[in-house]
Design an enzyme around this catalytic site. Structure first.
Site: not given
Ligand code: FES
Length: 130
Positions: A35, A37, A60, A104
């Site tokens: 993702c 992140d 997120c 996550c």
């Molecule tokens: Fe990437 Fe939650 S969607 S850490």
């Protein structure tokens, strides 16, 4: 749309211990390639205990809630205790995460553990020098 527990929503809306520590004893960064992140943990260590824990998360809502919970769980713990914090324990403290958000919860504990490893490697380097 994932359904979050009240605990997740609380930590997402009011994250604890957000920010950076000046002159941290350890820094740990973890990213999720899927993702994109990113999460960074900063720690201050005194007498083998986490005296302060702060984080910055670009991610997120679940990742933000996870970092906030990890920082609360780790605060004041010995390094050994903090290394035992697992993603599953974090998710349990958050009263669960939606299935597609489990990944996550990995970031928080991993970033914290990396910060502890960073502290330990700096310490051994320092000891070798002196
Ligand atoms: Fe990437 Fe939650 S969607 S850490």
């Amino acid at each position: 749309m994932p359904i979050y527990s009240d605990k997740v929503m609380d930590h997402f809306m009011h994250p604890r211990n957000v920010g950076e520590i000046e002159n941290p004893d350890g820094v740990g960064e973890e990213g999720n390639p899927v993702c994109g992140d990113m999460m960074t943990f900063y720690i201050k260590v005194k007498d083998n205990r986490l005296e302060d824990v702060k984080f910055k998360t670009f991610g997120c809502g679940a990742a933000i809630a996870v970092s906030s919970m990890v920082s609360e769980m780790a605060m004041g713990k010995t390094l050994e205790e903090a290394l035992k914090i697992t993603p599953a324990a974090v998710a349990a403290q958050l009263e669960g995460l939606p299935k597609n958000k489990y990944h996550c919860s990995n970031l928080g504990a991993q970033a914290l553990h990396k910060a502890i490893e960073d502290y330990r490697s700096k310490k051994t380097q320092g000891e070798k020098k002196s």
